[in-house]
Design a protein around this motif. Structure first.
Motif, PDB file in Angstrom:
ATOM      1  N   GLY A 125       0.954  -1.263   0.207  1.00 33.82           N
ATOM      2  CA  GLY A 125      -0.063   0.078   0.036  1.00 33.82           C
ATOM      3  C   GLY A 125       0.689   1.258   0.119  1.00 33.82           C
ATOM      4  O   GLY A 125       0.692   2.206  -0.702  1.00 33.82           O
ATOM      5  N   LEU A 126       1.742   1.442   0.708  1.00 34.43           N
ATOM      6  CA  LEU A 126       2.788   2.519   0.767  1.00 34.43           C
ATOM      7  C   LEU A 126       3.483   2.499  -0.392  1.00 34.43           C
ATOM      8  O   LEU A 126       3.607   3.649  -1.095  1.00 34.43           O
ATOM      9  CB  LEU A 126       3.771   2.145   1.811  1.00 34.43           C
ATOM     10  N   THR A 127       3.852   1.428  -0.915  1.00 29.25           N
ATOM     11  CA  THR A 127       4.879   1.534  -2.385  1.00 29.25           C
ATOM     12  C   THR A 127       3.932   2.132  -3.488  1.00 29.25           C
ATOM     13  O   THR A 127       4.168   2.777  -4.364  1.00 29.25           O
ATOM     14  CB  THR A 127       5.542   0.451  -2.644  1.00 29.25           C
ATOM     15  N   PHE A 128       2.630   1.631  -3.510  1.00 30.67           N
ATOM     16  CA  PHE A 128       1.739   2.114  -4.387  1.00 30.67           C
ATOM     17  C   PHE A 128       1.437   3.550  -4.310  1.00 30.67           C
ATOM     18  O   PHE A 128       1.290   4.321  -5.318  1.00 30.67           O
ATOM     19  CB  PHE A 128       0.261   1.334  -4.258  1.00 30.67           C
ATOM     20  N   CYS A 129       1.163   4.033  -2.942  1.00 30.51           N
ATOM     21  CA  CYS A 129       0.829   5.476  -2.796  1.00 30.51           C
ATOM     22  C   CYS A 129       2.290   6.318  -3.418  1.00 30.51           C
ATOM     23  O   CYS A 129       1.904   7.629  -3.965  1.00 30.51           O
ATOM     24  CB  CYS A 129       0.782   5.900  -1.542  1.00 30.51           C
ATOM     25  N   ALA A 130       3.407   5.724  -3.097  1.00 31.75           N
ATOM     26  CA  ALA A 130       4.580   6.351  -3.841  1.00 31.75           C
ATOM     27  C   ALA A 130       4.554   6.364  -5.440  1.00 31.75           C
ATOM     28  O   ALA A 130       4.935   7.652  -5.907  1.00 31.75           O
ATOM     29  CB  ALA A 130       5.973   5.507  -3.216  1.00 31.75           C
ATOM     30  N   ALA A 131       4.490   5.360  -5.943  1.00 32.10           N
ATOM     31  CA  ALA A 131       4.293   5.440  -7.385  1.00 32.10           C
ATOM     32  C   ALA A 131       3.317   6.167  -7.880  1.00 32.10           C
ATOM     33  O   ALA A 131       3.360   6.893  -8.827  1.00 32.10           O
ATOM     34  CB  ALA A 131       3.930   3.773  -7.638  1.00 32.10           C
ATOM     35  N   LEU A 132       1.773   6.114  -7.143  1.00 33.47           N
ATOM     36  CA  LEU A 132       0.874   7.023  -7.689  1.00 33.47           C
ATOM     37  C   LEU A 132       1.508   8.575  -7.494  1.00 33.47           C
ATOM     38  O   LEU A 132       0.988   9.451  -8.163  1.00 33.47           O
ATOM     39  CB  LEU A 132      -0.480   6.904  -6.818  1.00 33.47           C
ATOM     40  N   LEU A 133       1.744   9.040  -6.434  1.00 35.08           N
ATOM     41  CA  LEU A 133       2.412  10.337  -6.299  1.00 35.08           C
ATOM     42  C   LEU A 133       3.488  10.737  -7.310  1.00 35.08           C
ATOM     43  O   LEU A 133       3.124  11.860  -7.776  1.00 35.08           O
ATOM     44  CB  LEU A 133       2.898  10.291  -4.980  1.00 35.08           C
ATOM     45  N   ARG A 134       4.476   9.909  -7.704  1.00 33.31           N
ATOM     46  CA  ARG A 134       5.392  10.182  -8.763  1.00 33.31           C
ATOM     47  C   ARG A 134       4.631  10.118 -10.119  1.00 33.31           C
ATOM     48  O   ARG A 134       4.957  11.208 -10.697  1.00 33.31           O
ATOM     49  CB  ARG A 134       6.440   8.940  -8.745  1.00 33.31           C
ATOM     50  N   THR A 135       3.478   9.484 -10.471  1.00 33.25           N
ATOM     51  CA  THR A 135       2.820   9.628 -11.813  1.00 33.25           C
ATOM     52  C   THR A 135       2.120  11.002 -11.693  1.00 33.25           C
ATOM     53  O   THR A 135       2.328  11.701 -12.610  1.00 33.25           O
ATOM     54  CB  THR A 135       2.001   8.467 -11.783  1.00 33.25           C
ATOM     55  N   LEU A 136       1.545  11.391 -10.472  1.00 37.35           N
ATOM     56  CA  LEU A 136       0.595  12.500 -10.412  1.00 37.35           C
ATOM     57  C   LEU A 136       1.616  13.675 -10.368  1.00 37.35           C
ATOM     58  O   LEU A 136       1.357  14.741 -11.549  1.00 37.35           O
ATOM     59  CB  LEU A 136       0.035  12.730  -9.224  1.00 37.35           C
ATOM     60  N   LEU A 137       2.812  13.838 -10.146  1.00 38.86           N
ATOM     61  CA  LEU A 137       3.673  14.679 -10.235  1.00 38.86           C
ATOM     62  C   LEU A 137       4.369  14.981 -11.572  1.00 38.86           C
ATOM     63  O   LEU A 137       4.629  16.167 -11.876  1.00 38.86           O
ATOM     64  CB  LEU A 137       4.896  14.615  -9.014  1.00 38.86           C
TER      65      LEU A 137
END
Length: 316
Positions: A125-137
């Motif tokens: 879950g935490l690594t997914f949040c990090a990947a989603l954050l990178r994509t949005l940025l």
């Protein structure tokens, strides 16, 4: 070094790398020749349209759900042909972090679950949040840095598109022209880092980092052992140690997750040199390959550190 180690540790991985690079080159050529890029880019339409990315970047994003090598090869071919610029290649490669996450998700989760059970859900879950954050940025950065796409001309309705056989023949000719050059670049680099790993240089470097990195004081001593195993060997060894510590009630889920996140960040440069550099140097120009690796690893590490820090304080 025994011949068996050279076969399993060097020869077979190189064969696998060249197979997937060849497959990526063929797919990239087919996507171009048969006009599939527009169809594939629709799968990534929200990110592509908001971030002002081209259809090629959209196709690469969609293809990254299936094969990271093929996605990067699509970008490399488009850059080589002058269809997209250096800035878009850098951003598009970073944009692909979310599909890359989903590509590896089943393997990572089903490897972790037997060892650390519920902690696997927290880590994923935490690594997914990090990947989603990178994509949005990156989508937001693309909208800021990339020019607005020009109006696309209407494609002619009659003919012009080659048959599948013609497209495959063109793909084969392109592969034969480029594969030897890729092999001459990739094989020596991979062999160099294979020998460095076999001689223990990466393990020594990881141990030095753990001994001299005072910021790891937030973890118990047992957590340092997990980090060393993840960074110096492989994820499975770290998971085995974490599972034993969890079963023995020596560490809690929170501490294990933080140790695995930290080990992932510290292992990233080593993994990039061992696995990314050989094939990146084969399909991208050398300077661009180095830029892609450095930027992607720094951005990935930064996002994981940010998400891990938020989790550290929220779970305290």
């Amino acid at each position: 070094m025994a011949p068996g180690e050279l076969l399993t540790g060097l020869a077979l991985p190189l064969v696998r790398i060249f197979f997937f690079i060849s497959l990526g080159l063929i797919l990239a050529s087919l996507i171009e020749e048969l006009g599939w890029s527009r169809m594939m880019s629709r799968l990534a339409l929200p990110f592509v349209r908001f971030g002002r990315f081209s259809e090629t970047s959209g196709a690469s994003f969609a293809l990254a759900f299936i094969s990271g090598v093929s996605a990067n090869t699509t970008l490399a071919e488009a850059y080589r042909d002058g269809k997209i610029g250096r800035r878009e290649v850098l951003l598009a490669n970073l944009l692909n972090s979310l599909p890359r996450f989903f590509l590896h998700l089943p393997t990572v989760f089903f490897l972790m679950a037997p060892f650390i059970k519920g902690a696997a859900l927290l880590y994923v879950g935490l690594t997914f949040c990090a990947a989603l954050l990178r994509t949005l940025l990156i989508a937001a950065t693309g909208r800021w840095l990339l020019p607005a796409p020009a109006a696309r001309p209407v494609a002619p309705t009659g003919g012009g598109k080659p048959s599948l056989r013609e497209a495959l023949l063109k793909a084969w000719k392109r592969l034969r022209r480029r594969l030897l050059r890729i092999m001459l670049i990739t094989a020596p680099i991979y062999a160099l880092f294979f020998m460095a790993a076999a001689w223990g240089y990466f393990a020594l470097f990881s141990a030095w980092v753990e001994e001299n990195f005072s910021l790891l004081a937030f973890l118990p001593p047992e957590g340092i052992g997990i980090i060393v195993l993840v960074a110096a060997t492989e994820l499975t060894a770290g998971l085995a140690a974490a599972g034993a510590l969890l079963d023995g009630h020596t560490m809690a889920n929170r501490e294990v997750v933080l140790a695995l996140l930290t080990g992932t960040v510290l292992a990233a440069p080593i993994q990039a040199l061992r696995h990314q550099l050989p094939y990146y140097a084969g399909i991208f120009p050398p300077r661009l390959a180095a830029e892609l690796i450095v930027v992607s690893q720094l951005f990935r590490a930064g996002s994981v550190i940010l998400v891990g820090t938020v989790y550290f304080f929220l779970s305290a």
